[in-house]
Motif scaffolding. Structure first.
Motif, PDB file in Angstrom:
ATOM      1  N   CYS A 122       1.991  -8.106  19.405  1.00  0.00           N
ATOM      2  CA  CYS A 122       0.837  -8.815  18.858  1.00  0.00           C
ATOM      3  C   CYS A 122       0.211  -8.009  17.730  1.00  0.00           C
ATOM      4  O   CYS A 122       0.137  -6.778  17.793  1.00  0.00           O
ATOM      5  CB  CYS A 122      -0.220  -9.044  19.937  1.00  0.00           C
ATOM      6  SG  CYS A 122       0.240 -10.251  21.197  1.00  0.00           S
ATOM      7  N   LYS A 125      -5.077  -9.577  15.241  1.00  0.00           N
ATOM      8  CA  LYS A 125      -5.741 -10.866  15.399  1.00  0.00           C
ATOM      9  C   LYS A 125      -5.212 -11.650  16.590  1.00  0.00           C
ATOM     10  O   LYS A 125      -5.613 -12.789  16.814  1.00  0.00           O
ATOM     11  CB  LYS A 125      -5.591 -11.693  14.123  1.00  0.00           C
ATOM     12  CG  LYS A 125      -6.315 -11.123  12.907  1.00  0.00           C
ATOM     13  CD  LYS A 125      -7.819 -11.194  13.099  1.00  0.00           C
ATOM     14  CE  LYS A 125      -8.551 -10.712  11.843  1.00  0.00           C
ATOM     15  NZ  LYS A 125     -10.030 -10.775  12.010  1.00  0.00           N
ATOM     16  N   ARG A 127      -2.047 -12.629  17.184  1.00  0.00           N
ATOM     17  CA  ARG A 127      -0.854 -13.441  16.966  1.00  0.00           C
ATOM     18  C   ARG A 127       0.356 -12.667  17.470  1.00  0.00           C
ATOM     19  O   ARG A 127       0.408 -11.446  17.341  1.00  0.00           O
ATOM     20  CB  ARG A 127      -0.693 -13.753  15.471  1.00  0.00           C
ATOM     21  CG  ARG A 127      -1.819 -14.584  14.880  1.00  0.00           C
ATOM     22  CD  ARG A 127      -1.776 -14.602  13.362  1.00  0.00           C
ATOM     23  NE  ARG A 127      -2.079 -13.303  12.791  1.00  0.00           N
ATOM     24  CZ  ARG A 127      -2.994 -13.079  11.844  1.00  0.00           C
ATOM     25  NH1 ARG A 127      -3.723 -14.083  11.373  1.00  0.00           N
ATOM     26  NH2 ARG A 127      -3.189 -11.867  11.370  1.00  0.00           N
ATOM     27  N   TRP A 129       4.272 -11.718  17.218  1.00  0.00           N
ATOM     28  CA  TRP A 129       5.409 -11.671  16.305  1.00  0.00           C
ATOM     29  C   TRP A 129       6.646 -11.294  17.108  1.00  0.00           C
ATOM     30  O   TRP A 129       6.648 -10.297  17.832  1.00  0.00           O
ATOM     31  CB  TRP A 129       5.157 -10.637  15.209  1.00  0.00           C
ATOM     32  CG  TRP A 129       4.006 -10.993  14.314  1.00  0.00           C
ATOM     33  CD1 TRP A 129       2.674 -10.928  14.618  1.00  0.00           C
ATOM     34  CD2 TRP A 129       4.077 -11.473  12.975  1.00  0.00           C
ATOM     35  NE1 TRP A 129       1.912 -11.343  13.554  1.00  0.00           N
ATOM     36  CE2 TRP A 129       2.748 -11.674  12.529  1.00  0.00           C
ATOM     37  CE3 TRP A 129       5.137 -11.732  12.104  1.00  0.00           C
ATOM     38  CZ2 TRP A 129       2.459 -12.142  11.243  1.00  0.00           C
ATOM     39  CZ3 TRP A 129       4.850 -12.199  10.828  1.00  0.00           C
ATOM     40  CH2 TRP A 129       3.524 -12.398  10.412  1.00  0.00           C
ATOM     41  N   ARG A 146       6.294 -15.841  13.707  1.00  0.00           N
ATOM     42  CA  ARG A 146       4.877 -15.627  14.021  1.00  0.00           C
ATOM     43  C   ARG A 146       4.414 -16.788  14.886  1.00  0.00           C
ATOM     44  O   ARG A 146       4.614 -17.947  14.526  1.00  0.00           O
ATOM     45  CB  ARG A 146       4.057 -15.597  12.724  1.00  0.00           C
ATOM     46  CG  ARG A 146       2.561 -15.389  12.922  1.00  0.00           C
ATOM     47  CD  ARG A 146       1.798 -15.705  11.637  1.00  0.00           C
ATOM     48  NE  ARG A 146       1.954 -17.116  11.285  1.00  0.00           N
ATOM     49  CZ  ARG A 146       1.974 -17.574  10.025  1.00  0.00           C
ATOM     50  NH1 ARG A 146       1.864 -16.767   9.000  1.00  0.00           N
ATOM     51  NH2 ARG A 146       2.117 -18.871   9.801  1.00  0.00           N
ATOM     52  N   THR A 148       1.034 -18.297  16.783  1.00  0.00           N
ATOM     53  CA  THR A 148      -0.420 -18.233  16.858  1.00  0.00           C
ATOM     54  C   THR A 148      -0.889 -18.603  18.267  1.00  0.00           C
ATOM     55  O   THR A 148      -0.140 -19.201  19.044  1.00  0.00           O
ATOM     56  CB  THR A 148      -1.052 -19.166  15.823  1.00  0.00           C
ATOM     57  OG1 THR A 148      -0.530 -20.496  15.991  1.00  0.00           O
ATOM     58  CG2 THR A 148      -0.738 -18.692  14.404  1.00  0.00           C
ATOM     59  N   PRO A 149      -2.122 -18.259  18.614  1.00  0.00           N
ATOM     60  CA  PRO A 149      -2.595 -18.514  19.977  1.00  0.00           C
ATOM     61  C   PRO A 149      -2.577 -19.985  20.388  1.00  0.00           C
ATOM     62  O   PRO A 149      -2.548 -20.284  21.588  1.00  0.00           O
ATOM     63  CB  PRO A 149      -4.029 -17.970  19.948  1.00  0.00           C
ATOM     64  CG  PRO A 149      -3.991 -16.890  18.914  1.00  0.00           C
ATOM     65  CD  PRO A 149      -3.063 -17.410  17.855  1.00  0.00           C
ATOM     66  N   SER A 153       4.274 -22.039  15.621  1.00  0.00           N
ATOM     67  CA  SER A 153       5.198 -20.983  15.226  1.00  0.00           C
ATOM     68  C   SER A 153       5.694 -21.215  13.807  1.00  0.00           C
ATOM     69  O   SER A 153       5.753 -22.350  13.323  1.00  0.00           O
ATOM     70  CB  SER A 153       6.386 -20.901  16.187  1.00  0.00           C
ATOM     71  OG  SER A 153       7.157 -22.092  16.140  1.00  0.00           O
ATOM     72  N   GLY A 195      -2.176 -13.475   8.272  1.00  0.00           N
ATOM     73  CA  GLY A 195      -0.918 -13.212   8.949  1.00  0.00           C
ATOM     74  C   GLY A 195       0.286 -13.564   8.091  1.00  0.00           C
ATOM     75  O   GLY A 195       1.277 -14.107   8.579  1.00  0.00           O
ATOM     76  N   MET A 306      -2.494 -11.052  23.164  1.00  0.00           N
ATOM     77  CA  MET A 306      -2.429 -12.397  22.617  1.00  0.00           C
ATOM     78  C   MET A 306      -3.793 -13.040  22.755  1.00  0.00           C
ATOM     79  O   MET A 306      -4.361 -13.090  23.851  1.00  0.00           O
ATOM     80  CB  MET A 306      -1.387 -13.214  23.388  1.00  0.00           C
ATOM     81  CG  MET A 306      -1.149 -14.618  22.847  1.00  0.00           C
ATOM     82  SD  MET A 306      -0.263 -14.589  21.292  1.00  0.00           S
ATOM     83  CE  MET A 306       0.059 -16.321  21.026  1.00  0.00           C
ATOM     84  N   SER A 309      -6.567 -19.395  22.600  1.00  0.00           N
ATOM     85  CA  SER A 309      -6.498 -20.468  21.609  1.00  0.00           C
ATOM     86  C   SER A 309      -7.885 -21.087  21.401  1.00  0.00           C
ATOM     87  O   SER A 309      -8.779 -20.937  22.215  1.00  0.00           O
ATOM     88  CB  SER A 309      -5.517 -21.546  22.060  1.00  0.00           C
ATOM     89  OG  SER A 309      -5.892 -22.057  23.320  1.00  0.00           O
TER      90      SER A 309
END
Length: 309
Positions: A122, A125, A127, A129, A146, A148-149, A153, A195, A306, A309
């Motif tokens: 992570c 932020k 995210r 990877w 990548r 995201t929460p 992707s 990102g 992580m 969201s």
């Protein structure tokens, strides 16, 4: 990355403290993660489809077998579950309520049936990877994703047989990512807010006698600690020049990933592998596949989680 003129000093490594804290002969140990929340070290044996955990204070070891290969782990910000990278995608998994086949949450990569996911981490932020790779380490079908929460992707890089990393240096403004088969670590300008990646450059090209670059981590001084597959060591490197500052030799050749742990983050935990070693090599390396620990003078950095969201 900006050259500041001041170079990090070489860290001190207490080689006398080196020990194999788990000699379980993993086929392909990887994904080591320190959990401050649980006071445990987690790692995986990819090819045996297992997650392992060691409680540092008690020495208690646990192992869980999953339905498919698992390669990378991250804690979640507001959940006791772990985010795990399995062969077919990412899932949420709890050590407390073990599910051998957790439902896949995100499938960043579809259509590349000969691939599996490998290393991941992570960013600041929250995210995640994660890189993919050809299961046979031959075809250049691996990519970097990548996630995201909210579960979105994106593919940011492509065309690698084997991927490892990433880590972030230069106050999060540079990302390092490893093309293991190419013996190369790349540096990318990184936008921490969005990102996104800029054009890559070669940060390090290993000589054949040093093996292949594998997983890595960073310490609180910004130095990079890089594992050498086939090189039997972890090297500590300057984040700008990649100059070697220190070398930690291990009694095994296939060194895969490292992470700082314990309350003071001054124990470097290192995973190793025995896959591909012949009988003669295994006789020379009876602890191949073990989890090692060594004390260093500089604290590491707690792993990012992580985000929610």
């Amino acid at each position: 990355m900006t050259e500041t003129g001041s170079q990090p000093a070489a860290p001190e490594v207490d080689i006398s403290s080196m020990r194999c804290v788990w000699n379980g002969q993993a086929r392909l140990g990887e994904g080591v993660l320190w959990s401050p929340r649980r006071q445990q070290v987690f790692w995986v044996d990819i090819l045996s489809c297992q997650i392992h955990a060691l409680h540092v204070a008690t020495g208690t070891h646990h192992a869980w077998r999953l339905s498919e290969e698992v390669s990378a782990l991250a804690e979640r910000e507001e959940s006791s579950e772990l985010l795990i990278a399995m062969r077919s995608g990412l899932a949420h998994w709890s050590p407390d309520a073990h599910t051998p086949a957790p439902p896949i949450w995100v499938r960043p990569e579809t259509g590349r049936t000969g691939n599996r996911f490998n290393d991941g981490a992570c960013d600041a932020k929250g995210r995640f990877w994660v890189g993919s790779m050809d299961f046979d380490c031959q075809k250049a079908t691996g990519a970097l994703y990548r996630v995201t929460p909210d579960g979105q992707s994106a593919r940011l890089e492509d065309g690698f047989p084997v991927t490892n990393g990433p880590v972030w240096v230069d106050e999060g403004c540079t990302m390092l990512f490893t093309d293991t088969a190419g013996a190369t670590v790349f540096a990318y300008p990184f936008d921490p807010e969005r990102g996104t990646l800029g054009p890559r450059r070669v940060w390090l090209q290993l000589a054949p006698e040093d093996g292949l670059p594998d997983g890595m981590t960073v310490d609180a001084a910004g130095r990079v600690w890089l594992c050498h597959w086939g090189g039997g060591c972890v090297t500590c490197r300057d984040p700008v020049s990649a100059r070697e500052l220190a070398r930690v030799e291990l009694p095994v050749s296939q060194v895969t990933r490292c992470a700082f742990g314990d309350d003071d983050l001054r124990t470097l935990y290192v995973t190793t592998a025995r896959e591909g070693l012949n009988e003669a090599a295994l006789a020379r390396e009876p602890m191949a596949g073990g989890l090692f620990a060594v004390r260093v003078s500089q604290a590491g950095v707690a792993p990012a989680r992580m985000a929610s969201s």
